[in-house]
Design a protein around this motif. Structure first.
Motif, PDB file in Angstrom:
ATOM      1  N   VAL A 238       0.836  -1.205   0.000  1.00  0.00           N
ATOM      2  CA  VAL A 238       0.000   0.000   0.000  1.00  0.00           C
ATOM      3  C   VAL A 238       0.872   1.256   0.000  1.00  0.00           C
ATOM      4  O   VAL A 238       0.622   2.220  -0.752  1.00  0.00           O
ATOM      5  CB  VAL A 238      -0.935  -0.019   1.217  1.00  0.00           C
ATOM      6  CG1 VAL A 238      -1.603   1.346   1.407  1.00  0.00           C
ATOM      7  CG2 VAL A 238      -2.011  -1.086   1.048  1.00  0.00           C
ATOM      8  N   LYS A 239       1.896   1.272   0.869  1.00  0.00           N
ATOM      9  CA  LYS A 239       2.798   2.419   0.913  1.00  0.00           C
ATOM     10  C   LYS A 239       3.504   2.629  -0.426  1.00  0.00           C
ATOM     11  O   LYS A 239       3.661   3.764  -0.902  1.00  0.00           O
ATOM     12  CB  LYS A 239       3.836   2.221   2.021  1.00  0.00           C
ATOM     13  CG  LYS A 239       3.248   2.316   3.420  1.00  0.00           C
ATOM     14  CD  LYS A 239       4.314   2.090   4.476  1.00  0.00           C
ATOM     15  CE  LYS A 239       3.720   2.165   5.879  1.00  0.00           C
ATOM     16  NZ  LYS A 239       4.740   1.917   6.929  1.00  0.00           N
ATOM     17  N   GLU A 240       3.935   1.521  -1.006  1.00  0.00           N
ATOM     18  CA  GLU A 240       4.607   1.616  -2.301  1.00  0.00           C
ATOM     19  C   GLU A 240       3.664   2.160  -3.374  1.00  0.00           C
ATOM     20  O   GLU A 240       4.039   3.036  -4.170  1.00  0.00           O
ATOM     21  CB  GLU A 240       5.111   0.228  -2.703  1.00  0.00           C
ATOM     22  CG  GLU A 240       5.867   0.206  -4.030  1.00  0.00           C
ATOM     23  CD  GLU A 240       6.316  -1.196  -4.400  1.00  0.00           C
ATOM     24  OE1 GLU A 240       6.796  -1.371  -5.540  1.00  0.00           O
ATOM     25  OE2 GLU A 240       6.170  -2.107  -3.567  1.00  0.00           O
ATOM     26  N   MET A 241       2.416   1.669  -3.364  1.00  0.00           N
ATOM     27  CA  MET A 241       1.433   2.137  -4.345  1.00  0.00           C
ATOM     28  C   MET A 241       1.094   3.612  -4.135  1.00  0.00           C
ATOM     29  O   MET A 241       0.956   4.384  -5.093  1.00  0.00           O
ATOM     30  CB  MET A 241       0.167   1.279  -4.252  1.00  0.00           C
ATOM     31  CG  MET A 241       0.363  -0.159  -4.710  1.00  0.00           C
ATOM     32  SD  MET A 241      -1.069  -1.206  -4.367  1.00  0.00           S
ATOM     33  CE  MET A 241      -2.282  -0.459  -5.439  1.00  0.00           C
ATOM     34  N   LEU A 242       0.966   4.049  -2.834  1.00  0.00           N
ATOM     35  CA  LEU A 242       0.686   5.465  -2.548  1.00  0.00           C
ATOM     36  C   LEU A 242       1.839   6.357  -2.987  1.00  0.00           C
ATOM     37  O   LEU A 242       1.620   7.463  -3.514  1.00  0.00           O
ATOM     38  CB  LEU A 242       0.417   5.639  -1.046  1.00  0.00           C
ATOM     39  CG  LEU A 242      -0.904   5.073  -0.522  1.00  0.00           C
ATOM     40  CD1 LEU A 242      -0.971   5.195   0.995  1.00  0.00           C
ATOM     41  CD2 LEU A 242      -2.090   5.808  -1.154  1.00  0.00           C
ATOM     42  N   ALA A 243       3.064   5.895  -2.735  1.00  0.00           N
ATOM     43  CA  ALA A 243       4.234   6.678  -3.147  1.00  0.00           C
ATOM     44  C   ALA A 243       4.279   6.837  -4.671  1.00  0.00           C
ATOM     45  O   ALA A 243       4.550   7.928  -5.198  1.00  0.00           O
ATOM     46  CB  ALA A 243       5.511   6.012  -2.637  1.00  0.00           C
ATOM     47  N   ILE A 244       4.012   5.717  -5.360  1.00  0.00           N
ATOM     48  CA  ILE A 244       4.001   5.784  -6.825  1.00  0.00           C
ATOM     49  C   ILE A 244       2.889   6.717  -7.320  1.00  0.00           C
ATOM     50  O   ILE A 244       3.082   7.536  -8.229  1.00  0.00           O
ATOM     51  CB  ILE A 244       3.838   4.373  -7.412  1.00  0.00           C
ATOM     52  CG1 ILE A 244       5.074   3.521  -7.093  1.00  0.00           C
ATOM     53  CG2 ILE A 244       3.605   4.416  -8.910  1.00  0.00           C
ATOM     54  CD1 ILE A 244       4.940   2.059  -7.485  1.00  0.00           C
ATOM     55  N   ALA A 245       1.712   6.603  -6.671  1.00  0.00           N
ATOM     56  CA  ALA A 245       0.588   7.460  -7.072  1.00  0.00           C
ATOM     57  C   ALA A 245       0.897   8.934  -6.801  1.00  0.00           C
ATOM     58  O   ALA A 245       0.561   9.823  -7.611  1.00  0.00           O
ATOM     59  CB  ALA A 245      -0.665   7.027  -6.325  1.00  0.00           C
ATOM     60  N   GLN A 246       1.547   9.219  -5.619  1.00  0.00           N
ATOM     61  CA  GLN A 246       1.903  10.594  -5.284  1.00  0.00           C
ATOM     62  C   GLN A 246       2.896  11.152  -6.289  1.00  0.00           C
ATOM     63  O   GLN A 246       2.780  12.326  -6.735  1.00  0.00           O
ATOM     64  CB  GLN A 246       2.501  10.643  -3.871  1.00  0.00           C
ATOM     65  CG  GLN A 246       2.777  12.037  -3.338  1.00  0.00           C
ATOM     66  CD  GLN A 246       1.503  12.832  -3.090  1.00  0.00           C
ATOM     67  OE1 GLN A 246       0.465  12.238  -2.811  1.00  0.00           O
ATOM     68  NE2 GLN A 246       1.570  14.150  -3.232  1.00  0.00           N
ATOM     69  N   ALA A 247       3.863  10.324  -6.637  1.00  0.00           N
ATOM     70  CA  ALA A 247       4.855  10.773  -7.622  1.00  0.00           C
ATOM     71  C   ALA A 247       4.201  11.031  -8.973  1.00  0.00           C
ATOM     72  O   ALA A 247       4.496  12.037  -9.645  1.00  0.00           O
ATOM     73  CB  ALA A 247       5.961   9.714  -7.758  1.00  0.00           C
ATOM     74  N   ASP A 248       3.298  10.128  -9.358  1.00  0.00           N
ATOM     75  CA  ASP A 248       2.593  10.327 -10.628  1.00  0.00           C
ATOM     76  C   ASP A 248       1.734  11.589 -10.581  1.00  0.00           C
ATOM     77  O   ASP A 248       1.655  12.350 -11.573  1.00  0.00           O
ATOM     78  CB  ASP A 248       1.707   9.111 -10.932  1.00  0.00           C
ATOM     79  CG  ASP A 248       2.526   7.871 -11.273  1.00  0.00           C
ATOM     80  OD1 ASP A 248       3.734   8.022 -11.585  1.00  0.00           O
ATOM     81  OD2 ASP A 248       1.965   6.750 -11.218  1.00  0.00           O
ATOM     82  N   ALA A 249       1.090  11.836  -9.406  1.00  0.00           N
ATOM     83  CA  ALA A 249       0.250  13.036  -9.270  1.00  0.00           C
ATOM     84  C   ALA A 249       1.090  14.305  -9.383  1.00  0.00           C
ATOM     85  O   ALA A 249       0.680  15.291 -10.037  1.00  0.00           O
ATOM     86  CB  ALA A 249      -0.488  12.993  -7.935  1.00  0.00           C
ATOM     87  N   GLU A 250       2.253  14.300  -8.702  1.00  0.00           N
ATOM     88  CA  GLU A 250       3.140  15.471  -8.787  1.00  0.00           C
ATOM     89  C   GLU A 250       3.600  15.697 -10.213  1.00  0.00           C
ATOM     90  O   GLU A 250       3.674  16.852 -10.687  1.00  0.00           O
ATOM     91  CB  GLU A 250       4.352  15.266  -7.863  1.00  0.00           C
ATOM     92  CG  GLU A 250       4.038  15.258  -6.377  1.00  0.00           C
ATOM     93  CD  GLU A 250       3.500  16.602  -5.907  1.00  0.00           C
ATOM     94  OE1 GLU A 250       3.818  17.635  -6.547  1.00  0.00           O
ATOM     95  OE2 GLU A 250       2.748  16.624  -4.922  1.00  0.00           O
ATOM     96  N   THR A 251       3.900  14.642 -10.895  1.00  0.00           N
ATOM     97  CA  THR A 251       4.334  14.773 -12.297  1.00  0.00           C
ATOM     98  C   THR A 251       3.214  15.346 -13.157  1.00  0.00           C
ATOM     99  O   THR A 251       3.430  16.262 -13.973  1.00  0.00           O
ATOM    100  CB  THR A 251       4.760  13.392 -12.840  1.00  0.00           C
ATOM    101  OG1 THR A 251       5.831  12.877 -12.052  1.00  0.00           O
ATOM    102  CG2 THR A 251       5.220  13.501 -14.284  1.00  0.00           C
ATOM    103  N   VAL A 252       2.027  14.803 -12.958  1.00  0.00           N
ATOM    104  CA  VAL A 252       0.877  15.299 -13.740  1.00  0.00           C
ATOM    105  C   VAL A 252       0.583  16.757 -13.405  1.00  0.00           C
ATOM    106  O   VAL A 252       0.292  17.590 -14.295  1.00  0.00           O
ATOM    107  CB  VAL A 252      -0.356  14.414 -13.479  1.00  0.00           C
ATOM    108  CG1 VAL A 252      -1.602  15.010 -14.119  1.00  0.00           C
ATOM    109  CG2 VAL A 252      -0.121  13.007 -14.021  1.00  0.00           C
ATOM    110  N   ARG A 253       0.663  17.082 -12.075  1.00  0.00           N
ATOM    111  CA  ARG A 253       0.396  18.473 -11.650  1.00  0.00           C
ATOM    112  C   ARG A 253       1.425  19.427 -12.261  1.00  0.00           C
ATOM    113  O   ARG A 253       1.073  20.521 -12.739  1.00  0.00           O
ATOM    114  CB  ARG A 253       0.433  18.546 -10.132  1.00  0.00           C
ATOM    115  CG  ARG A 253       0.006  19.915  -9.593  1.00  0.00           C
ATOM    116  CD  ARG A 253       0.041  19.956  -8.062  1.00  0.00           C
ATOM    117  NE  ARG A 253      -0.985  19.080  -7.509  1.00  0.00           N
ATOM    118  CZ  ARG A 253      -0.719  17.959  -6.877  1.00  0.00           C
ATOM    119  NH1 ARG A 253       0.548  17.554  -6.718  1.00  0.00           N
ATOM    120  NH2 ARG A 253      -1.680  17.208  -6.400  1.00  0.00           N
TER     121      ARG A 253
END
Length: 312
Positions: A238-253
């Motif tokens: 879960v932590k790994e998936m959240l980190a990946i999602a956060q990184a993807d969100a920052e990239t998209v933002r």
């Protein structure tokens, strides 16, 4: 008076002759009946599913196997009837010791038949004697074979690494019967019941309960350990998936903001004065609220725009 004492010899002779005739007829009938009885008593009737063993002075002279009629010599030969079909023999209970030093009671039964009537009669004499010898062999082999196995291997034959226990016992019993030429063959030896001696039942029961409780606790511990392992693995994922999602969100933002800036720059470059006014209006949102006091020259572009004046 003298005539009354005279005996009639003719009548007396006739009466004696008749009695002799009756006696002779009776003897003839007796002899005839004796012959009939002798014939029928020495007639051999062979039925389906049986052997007729004809013996003379204790020796087997012939075996009648086919259904039909035969005959034996009166007073010299005797006949013994033996069954052809499979028979079941209930072997007596026996107490044995297992490899792991446990006493147990074994109750077997055997399915057997007569294969060679001549050998059976010559060596075992009777069916009862043949069954007695068969039982002795079964007990000897069962004690030997089970003495090499642990208790749980006996009660759970599929756990045994030695193959089918019943088949092994059957084969060895037949080998011993064949060596002694008893003329019988065992089709199958089976254990119908395995029990513990009465004095051992309670102690074994208590030990089994203790073992089951220990095993249950072991399973519970294994379950808890597996549960913790799964939870830890899940949290990590879960932590790994959240980190990946956060990184993807920052990239998209970041990409979105860059694209927005590009669009703003492209739009505002077409009318610089509008852009200047827009930026000024945007600054009002950050600097002016209900309590803001501004001191500006009246001809200041910032003040004029605030008061609604434009250069146009």
């Amino acid at each position: 008076m003298g005539n009354e004492n005279i005996v009639n010899m003719n009548e007396n002779g006739s009466s004696n002759f008749k009695w002799r005739g009756y006696i002779k007829l009776g003897m003839i009938l007796f002899i005839f009946l004796l012959i009939i009885i002798t014939i029928f008593s020495n007639l051999i009737i062979v039925k389906e599913g049986e052997f007729k063993v004809v013996r003379q002075f204790g020796e087997v002279v012939r075996i009648e196997e086919e259904p039909g009629l035969s005959y034996k010599i009166p007073f010299i030969q005797s006949v013994t009837t033996l069954p052809k079909h499979l028979m079941t023999y209930d072997v007596s209970e026996a107490e044995i010791n297992t490899k792991d030093k446990k006493r147990m009671i074994i109750d077997n039964y055997a399915i057997w038949k007569i294969e060679d009537p001549k050998k059976m009669i010559s060596n075992a004499r009777t069916v009862e004697n043949a069954e007695t010898r068969m039982e002795e062999f079964i007990y000897s082999i069962v004690r030997s074979e089970l003495g090499q196995l642990n208790y749980d291997e006996i009660i759970n034959d599929e756990k045994s690494t030695r193959g089918s226990l019943n088949d092994q016992i059957t084969a060895k019993v037949n080998e011993m019967l064949s060596n002694d030429e008893y003329g019988i063959v065992v089709a199958d030896v089976r254990m119908k019941r395995t029990d513990l001696p009465k004095e051992n039942e309670q102690s074994v029961y208590t030990r089994m309960v203790s073992e089951r409780e220990s095993k249950a606790q072991e399973y519970l511990s294994m379950g808890d350990a597996k549960k913790n392992e799964i939870e830890a693995e899940t949290d990590s994922k879960v932590k790994e998936m959240l980190a990946i999602a956060q990184a993807d969100a920052e990239t998209v933002r970041a990409e979105g903001e860059a694209e927005a800036a590009r669009i703003y720059n492209q739009s505002f470059s077409k009318d610089p004065s509008f852009y200047s006014m827009f930026r000024t209006l945007e600054s009002y949102k950050k600097t002016i609220n209900g309590e803001t006091v501004l001191v500006l020259p009246s001809d200041s572009p910032y003040a004029r725009l605030l008061m609604g004046y434009t250069d146009n």
